[in-house]
Design an enzyme around this catalytic site. Sequence first.
Site: not given
Length: 264
Positions: A15, A18-20, A141, A154
């Site tokens: 975190s 980015g998104i975190g 995702s 992935y």
Amino acid sequence: MKIDLHGKTALITASTGGIGFAIAQGLAESGAEVVLNGRSEASVSRARDKLNAAVVGAKIHTHIADLSSAQGVETLLKGLPAIDILVNNAGIFGPKDFFATDDETWEAYWQTNVMSGVRLSRALLPDMVKKGWGRVVFISSESARNIPVDMVHYGVSKTAQLSLARGLAKVVAGSGVTVNSVLPGPTISDGFATMMADEVKRTGKSLETLGKEFVMSQRPSSVIQRAATVDEVANMVVYVCSTQASATSGAALRVDGGVVDDIV
């Protein structure tokens, strides 16, 4: 709707950016205490300072740990406060030809993207169940459902997260704890900025423009026809972590801009 998470403590893995980080900020703005996690003291310190500046009075804990191994997860678990919300955001990605992807690479993706969430859920879910309230979210995702030909390894790891979340939701059924997955699509994150740094210098185009071009060329099924922002992804996660989302569990919630071309 006012989301109030005062009295709750949230662990968001990976975190520091980015998104975190956007998720951590969104949860802090909703009143939750947050645990920031990263792999280095420098990155965690920067994230803490940034979050303190963004959310006045935020209650922040920091824990340094690399979650790509069982030992790293154990390091993170030591000294944690009681956790009410677990956001499994730690993950790695990168394109590679399937025939050139060796066992070591597959194992690295499995350990980081899947087993980190397995280990943390196994450790933290029992106390949530005892308290009768908790939230676990896996950041998956759209690649979980739309496997990219250049990142099969992935995509497989992200599909596994969907199965894991659904299974755990059944394990804790009726307990007041929910487990869900959130599926971002192309997103203008720190990772995207790094990937596009040379292209920004070469063309002078903004990240937003390059994001739109990427979506239209690589994900033309997108309905919004642009990349999402990290805040748009975080908004979904904050809602799923709220008391208002108590009837949502075992779900795979898409924030992919409509990239996955179906109606479910």
